[in-house]
Design a protein around this motif. Structure first.
Motif, PDB file in Angstrom:
ATOM      1  N   LYS A 180      86.264-116.830  59.442  1.00 16.24           N
ATOM      2  CA  LYS A 180      85.519-117.950  60.024  1.00 16.24           C
ATOM      3  C   LYS A 180      86.103-118.462  61.340  1.00 16.24           C
ATOM      4  CE  LYS A 180      83.481-119.754  55.827  1.00 16.24           C
ATOM      5  NZ  LYS A 180      83.187-121.017  55.158  1.00 16.24           N
ATOM      6  N   MET A 181      86.595-117.535  62.162  1.00 14.61           N
ATOM      7  CA  MET A 181      87.066-117.950  63.484  1.00 14.61           C
ATOM      8  C   MET A 181      85.900-118.147  64.445  1.00 14.61           C
ATOM      9  SD  MET A 181      90.085-115.295  64.228  1.00 14.61           S
ATOM     10  CE  MET A 181      91.733-115.434  63.579  1.00 14.61           C
ATOM     11  N   ASP A 182      84.725-117.687  64.063  1.00 12.97           N
ATOM     12  CA  ASP A 182      83.623-117.713  65.037  1.00 12.97           C
ATOM     13  C   ASP A 182      82.310-118.246  64.480  1.00 12.97           C
ATOM     14  OD1 ASP A 182      83.119-115.484  63.437  1.00 12.97           O
ATOM     15  OD2 ASP A 182      82.235-114.342  65.092  1.00 12.97           O
ATOM     16  N   GLU A 211      81.058-108.785  68.520  1.00 12.03           N
ATOM     17  CA  GLU A 211      82.229-108.003  68.109  1.00 12.03           C
ATOM     18  C   GLU A 211      83.444-108.916  68.135  1.00 12.03           C
ATOM     19  OE1 GLU A 211      83.017-104.768  70.836  1.00 12.03           O
ATOM     20  OE2 GLU A 211      82.019-105.834  72.459  1.00 12.03           O
ATOM     21  N   HIS A 212      84.353-108.682  67.204  1.00  8.57           N
ATOM     22  CA  HIS A 212      85.444-109.625  66.964  1.00  8.57           C
ATOM     23  C   HIS A 212      86.702-108.836  66.597  1.00  8.57           C
ATOM     24  CE1 HIS A 212      86.933-113.566  65.542  1.00  8.57           C
ATOM     25  NE2 HIS A 212      87.605-112.847  64.677  1.00  8.57           N
ATOM     26  N   TYR A 213      87.789-109.022  67.359  1.00  7.92           N
ATOM     27  CA  TYR A 213      89.026-108.285  67.095  1.00  7.92           C
ATOM     28  C   TYR A 213      90.177-109.263  66.924  1.00  7.92           C
ATOM     29  CZ  TYR A 213      86.100-104.661  69.115  1.00  7.92           C
ATOM     30  OH  TYR A 213      85.055-103.810  69.378  1.00  7.92           O
ATOM     31  N   MET A 214      90.756-109.270  65.733  1.00  6.83           N
ATOM     32  CA  MET A 214      91.867-110.178  65.490  1.00  6.83           C
ATOM     33  C   MET A 214      93.186-109.506  65.873  1.00  6.83           C
ATOM     34  SD  MET A 214      90.772-112.246  62.120  1.00  6.83           S
ATOM     35  CE  MET A 214      89.556-111.250  61.285  1.00  6.83           C
ATOM     36  N   ASP A 215      94.210-110.322  65.959  1.00  5.82           N
ATOM     37  CA  ASP A 215      95.495-109.823  66.425  1.00  5.82           C
ATOM     38  C   ASP A 215      96.602-110.576  65.694  1.00  5.82           C
ATOM     39  OD1 ASP A 215      97.696-109.029  67.821  1.00  5.82           O
ATOM     40  OD2 ASP A 215      97.234-110.167  69.640  1.00  5.82           O
ATOM     41  N   ALA A 258      81.156-112.631  63.226  1.00  6.90           N
ATOM     42  CA  ALA A 258      81.689-111.325  62.860  1.00  6.90           C
ATOM     43  C   ALA A 258      83.099-111.435  62.311  1.00  6.90           C
ATOM     44  CB  ALA A 258      81.651-110.398  64.062  1.00  6.90           C
ATOM     45  N   CYS A 259      83.546-112.651  61.989  1.00 13.02           N
ATOM     46  CA  CYS A 259      84.910-112.839  61.519  1.00 13.02           C
ATOM     47  C   CYS A 259      84.927-113.171  60.034  1.00 13.02           C
ATOM     48  CB  CYS A 259      85.585-113.965  62.292  1.00 13.02           C
ATOM     49  SG  CYS A 259      87.257-114.274  61.703  1.00 13.02           S
ATOM     50  N   THR A 260      85.728-112.434  59.270  1.00 15.74           N
ATOM     51  CA  THR A 260      85.851-112.703  57.832  1.00 15.74           C
ATOM     52  C   THR A 260      86.606-114.006  57.579  1.00 15.74           C
ATOM     53  OG1 THR A 260      87.805-111.300  57.880  1.00 15.74           O
ATOM     54  CG2 THR A 260      85.769-110.287  57.087  1.00 15.74           C
TER      55      THR A 260
HETATM   56 CU   LIG Z   1      88.733-113.571  63.079  1.00 14.23          CU
END
Ligand SMILES: [Cu+2]
Length: 672
Positions: free
Chosen positions: A113-115, A292-296, A109-111
């Protein structure tokens, strides 16, 4: 396969790699006595070629999934930090490969590519990892590079009631990583259950110059449960679920971190075995997964403007598979269907967070529907030769809900596209005394990924461009050739492998003259477009030599090269790499040491943001000791990676972030 075979050997159940071997042998015993030897011989060849991976490395028993994957010579990783490395199969990025969990399709779910899918499992809920190179992996769906299937642990039914469990704990001193992994399984004649739970917590790591690499911490929690029930002697049902949560994960190579990522991965499977006839087994799975993926980016003082960038990916699907076997033929037929919805948002704030200034969809509610029919077939032509062939035919549909987003750069672009995706492969294996030779070929299409097709202002911190997707890109088309030779001597095994890919319409980003960067860090806008073609080849040689009955040597050498249609280099291609290790056993004590490295990256690509990375060599070593207390088997290990505390960065380290310096690790595993 795993439900109905009653295994009397308890150790066989613990070692899941052995299950694969065992089931091959059990199958062999079911066939007529005249053919038994032929089939067994060929089964063994097949098992070797399947290359199932145990979840450990040469040096580390308590390896993570990423570390275990890295032992495969056709896997390399792009690293953006200490967590969730992006696996490259045959030196190709994740858009070009298919990563599944027990055949289930899952999309990160990460644009940014963190996941990758591999970040949603843990070493204690997997039994093996099945890697298939090139079009041989197309049974899972349309692919170019191949497939990685992560197989969940699944305890077999047993005649007697049985409990098994393991607990593993350890510390990695470089980044103060603590991990606790536990799993428990129960089996009886009608019921089998597996459960696992794990926690990992790590601080920032230190590089080889003893400098702290800020924002490299991570926290991961993972748990899984599987319940199988035997309905009749030949049929069973099984339900599985994985829950994974990563919190406060730093990505030192990116301008932002991960605040929270959650995944729930569920499935229900019906299995029916057949005693007679061509069909030996039917396996039908329905599945659902949601991420679900929330960046910070608020932890980075250098960010003057903050953005909220959450993403969601939801997939449901089904896989129905028939296994076939008759005389010299074995194979399977599969139907694979899924639907995925990918959403990613961007909300920009000035310093004062109460004032929202801009909102955009970086994935504008993109729906993907896929239905594919595929088949794998093996035909034993003679005692010594075997033909494998198969392929798939898929129909891929994409729909962008907010197509206005895509029209900003590509006015009038299609809101929906439907693509036909054929994939084919054939392989011939010949055995001459101690040698096995194989040659193969493949042809396959893939559809552009959600980002390549529909992405909007996805910032790539490697070349510092914002990327825009193009919904009307053509299919990428791969023509593939491969060959291998294996020598299987009494004490020596040598394997050499080569593959070549000619990829038409190879998708890359190219600078767009229109459009201005959204982020102040970015230098411009790139649109996904296709090169006429790209060429890529991989070469690997592996050797395994039993020097003495208790002393083993292993060596690996890999080389790859990739060029675009103007003979320019493509990025993230591994330079010449090597690994050599020695393993010595003395009673209950095991000692292992390894040296690995890469040569200077000569063929780098400045056009795609790469600079030349120097050569490096690192040295690892570990010692383990096994002991038994009543029914409890224990194993302790102490070791060190990068013993000489070398400072280095490689071609695959995003933004040249340095790798981990000296890391002393220790682990304890108890199992019953
Ligand atoms: Cu991400």
């Amino acid at each position: 396969m795993f439900y109905s075979k009653r295994m009397k050997n308890k150790k066989g159940i613990i070692l899941f790699a052995a299950v694969v071997l065992l089931s091959g042998k059990l199958f062999a015993q079911e066939s007529s006595p005249v053919q038994q030897d032929t089939v067994r011989l060929l089964e063994e060849i097949k098992v070797i070629r399947k290359a199932n991976r145990k979840i450990e490395t040469e040096i580390k028993k308590a390896a993570t999934v990423d570390e275990a994957l890295s032992t495969s010579d056709n896997i390399s990783f792009i690293k953006r930090g200490a967590y969730a490395w992006e696996p490259l199969l045959n030196n190709m990025s994740t858009e070009r490969s298919i990563i599944t969990i027990d055949g289930m399709h899952i999309f990160g779910a990460c644009t940014d590519k963190m996941d990758p899918v591999t970040s949603y499992v843990e070493s204690n809920n997997l039994s093996t990892i099945d890697i298939k190179s090139g079009q041989e992996g197309s049974a899972q769906g349309s692919t170019i590079a191949g497939s990685i299937d992560l197989k969940q642990k699944s305890t077999a039914f047993s005649a007697e009631k049985m409990w098994q469990g393991a607990y593993q704990t350890g510390v990695e001193f470089n980044n103060n990583q603590f991990f606790n992994l536990a799993n428990l399984s129960y089996s009886s004649e009608r019921l089998a259950a597996d459960g696992s739970i794990s926690f990992r917590k790590a601080g920032n790591y230190f590089d080889g110059s003893n400098t702290e690499v800020k924002h490299s911490q991570f926290n991961k929690f993972n748990t899984s449960v599987g319940l199988a029930y035997k309905l009749s002697p030949l049929s069973s049902i099984k339900v599985d679920a994985i829950f994974d949560k990563a919190k406060d994960v730093g990505f030192p190579a990116l301008p932002m971190d991960l605040w929270l990522s959650r995944a729930i991965i569920t499935s229900a499977t019906y299995n029916q075995q057949f005693e007679k006839g061509l069909i030996t087994e039917w396996d039908w799975k329905v599945y659902f997964n949601s991420i679900e993926h929330y960046m910070d980016d608020t932890q980075r003082p250098e960010n003057l403007v903050h953005m909220d960038m959450p993403g969601w990916s939801t997939t449901f699907g089904t896989v129905s598979k028939l296994n076939l076997r008759k005389d010299r033929y074995s194979g399977d037929i599969q139907v694979n269907a899924y639907q995925n919805l990918s959403i990613a948002e961007m909300t920009m704030y000035p310093q004062d967070r109460s004032k929202k200034t801009m909102f955009a969809y970086s994935w504008p509610w993109v729906t993907t529907r896929f239905i594919g029919f595929s088949t794998n077939n093996s035909l034993h032509i003679s005692h010594r030769s075997q033909v494998d062939f198969g392929g798939s035919l898929g129909l891929n549909y994409n729909h962008s809900k907010y197509v206005e987003v895509n029209w900003i750069f590509y006015p009038g672009a299609s809101q929906s596209t439907t693509r036909v995706l054929p994939n084919l492969y054939a392989n011939y294996t010949l055995n001459i005394n101690e040698f096995d030779f194989s040659v193969g070929t493949g042809y396959g299409h893939r559809a552009p990924s959600v980002s390549e097709g529909y992405g909007y202002y996805i910032y790539n911190s490697f070349d510092r461009y914002d990327y825009i997707g193009n919904p009307d890109l053509d299919n990428e088309i791969s023509y593939e050739a491969n060959a291998s030779a294996i020598f299987n001597g009494e004490n020596l095994r040598v394997e050499a492998k080569f593959n070549y890919f000619y990829i038409q319409n190879y998708i890359v980003g190219r600078i767009l003259s229109l459009g201005s960067p959204m982020n102040y860090q970015s230098v411009g806008v790139k649109g996904y477009t296709a090169l006429n073609y790209a060429e890529l080849y991989n070469f690997a040689i592996n050797a395994d030599y039993k020097v003495l009955p208790n002393l083993n040597w292993k060596g690996t050498l890999t080389y790859a090269r990739a060029m675009d249609d103007k003979k320019g280099n493509l990025p993230f291609i591994r330079p010449l790499s090597y690994q050599t290790s020695l393993h010595y056993n003395y009673g209950k004590i095991g000692v292992q040491t390894s040296v690995e490295g890469e040569l200077e990256q000569v063929n780098y690509s400045p056009e795609y943001g790469e600079n030349k990375t120097p050569s490096y060599m690192i040295w690892d070593a570990s010692v383990d000791y096994k002991f038994q207390f009543k029914n409890i088997e224990s194993e302790v290990q102490v070791g060190a990676e990068n013993l000489l505390n070398k400072y280095y960065t490689t071609y695959a380290d995003w933004g040249n972030i340095p790798r981990v310096g000296r890391n002393i690790f220790t682990s304890l595993k108890v199992s019953f």
